[in-house]
Design a protein around this motif. Structure first.
Motif, PDB file in Angstrom:
ATOM      1  N   GLN A 112      60.834 -34.049 -29.524  1.00  0.00           N
ATOM      2  CA  GLN A 112      61.837 -32.874 -27.741  1.00  0.00           C
ATOM      3  C   GLN A 112      61.283 -31.442 -28.349  1.00  0.00           C
ATOM      4  O   GLN A 112      61.094 -30.809 -27.324  1.00  0.00           O
ATOM      5  N   ILE A 113      61.629 -30.941 -29.414  1.00  0.00           N
ATOM      6  CA  ILE A 113      61.511 -29.395 -28.989  1.00  0.00           C
ATOM      7  C   ILE A 113      60.213 -29.262 -28.601  1.00  0.00           C
ATOM      8  O   ILE A 113      60.339 -28.429 -28.396  1.00  0.00           O
ATOM      9  N   LYS A 114      58.927 -30.007 -29.828  1.00  0.00           N
ATOM     10  CA  LYS A 114      58.197 -29.146 -29.250  1.00  0.00           C
ATOM     11  C   LYS A 114      58.118 -29.504 -27.258  1.00  0.00           C
ATOM     12  O   LYS A 114      56.948 -27.650 -26.860  1.00  0.00           O
ATOM     13  N   ARG A 115      58.296 -30.045 -26.968  1.00  0.00           N
ATOM     14  CA  ARG A 115      58.406 -30.167 -25.194  1.00  0.00           C
ATOM     15  C   ARG A 115      58.541 -29.472 -25.237  1.00  0.00           C
ATOM     16  O   ARG A 115      58.545 -28.616 -23.769  1.00  0.00           O
ATOM     17  N   LEU A 116      60.221 -29.018 -24.855  1.00  0.00           N
ATOM     18  CA  LEU A 116      61.191 -28.365 -25.037  1.00  0.00           C
ATOM     19  C   LEU A 116      60.351 -27.139 -24.605  1.00  0.00           C
ATOM     20  O   LEU A 116      60.402 -25.837 -23.296  1.00  0.00           O
ATOM     21  N   SER A 121      57.242 -26.246 -24.741  1.00  0.00           N
ATOM     22  CA  SER A 121      56.546 -26.110 -23.864  1.00  0.00           C
ATOM     23  C   SER A 121      56.071 -26.374 -22.563  1.00  0.00           C
ATOM     24  O   SER A 121      55.994 -26.084 -21.350  1.00  0.00           O
ATOM     25  N   GLY A 122      57.717 -26.404 -21.966  1.00  0.00           N
ATOM     26  CA  GLY A 122      58.214 -26.761 -20.909  1.00  0.00           C
ATOM     27  C   GLY A 122      57.591 -28.320 -20.870  1.00  0.00           C
ATOM     28  O   GLY A 122      58.222 -28.099 -18.790  1.00  0.00           O
ATOM     29  N   ASP A 123      58.290 -28.895 -20.721  1.00  0.00           N
ATOM     30  CA  ASP A 123      57.108 -30.213 -20.161  1.00  0.00           C
ATOM     31  C   ASP A 123      58.967 -31.180 -20.397  1.00  0.00           C
ATOM     32  O   ASP A 123      58.908 -32.166 -21.087  1.00  0.00           O
ATOM     33  N   ASP A 124      60.438 -30.509 -20.678  1.00  0.00           N
ATOM     34  CA  ASP A 124      61.195 -31.366 -20.686  1.00  0.00           C
ATOM     35  C   ASP A 124      62.017 -32.291 -19.951  1.00  0.00           C
ATOM     36  O   ASP A 124      62.383 -33.144 -20.036  1.00  0.00           O
ATOM     37  N   TYR A 125      60.967 -32.174 -18.856  1.00  0.00           N
ATOM     38  CA  TYR A 125      61.314 -33.677 -17.716  1.00  0.00           C
ATOM     39  C   TYR A 125      61.087 -34.956 -18.525  1.00  0.00           C
ATOM     40  O   TYR A 125      60.893 -36.193 -17.607  1.00  0.00           O
ATOM     41  N   LEU A 126      59.887 -34.987 -19.705  1.00  0.00           N
ATOM     42  CA  LEU A 126      59.585 -35.973 -20.190  1.00  0.00           C
ATOM     43  C   LEU A 126      60.872 -36.140 -20.992  1.00  0.00           C
ATOM     44  O   LEU A 126      60.952 -37.886 -21.344  1.00  0.00           O
ATOM     45  N   LEU A 127      61.546 -35.853 -21.402  1.00  0.00           N
ATOM     46  CA  LEU A 127      63.011 -36.353 -22.351  1.00  0.00           C
ATOM     47  C   LEU A 127      63.141 -37.606 -21.498  1.00  0.00           C
ATOM     48  O   LEU A 127      63.860 -38.070 -20.951  1.00  0.00           O
TER      49      LEU A 127
END
Length: 60
Positions: free
Chosen positions: A48-52, A54-60
């Motif tokens: 989750q931290i990695k996605r956030l 990278s700006g891909d927080d919509y994947l959460l």
């Protein structure tokens, strides 16, 4: 760091008037389960931290 596998494989010597081996085994099993759950949660949080980051927080 101690792994859940190391806990499972740990052997203790048996002494007269020592701890109840079954009771110790049950407790170690509980520790292993807790550690496994914490490791899974940790990996999930790292993803989750990695996605956030990278700006891909919509994947959460």
């Amino acid at each position: 760091m101690v792994t859940s596998q190391q806990i499972k494989e740990k052997l203790f010597s048996v002494k007269f008037r020592g701890y109840d081996q079954e009771e110790v085994d049950i407790f170690l099993d509980e520790i292993v389960e807790t550690l496994n759950n914490l490791e899974k949660e940790n990996q999930s949080l790292k993803r989750q931290i990695k996605r956030l980051k990278s700006g891909d927080d919509y994947l959460l």
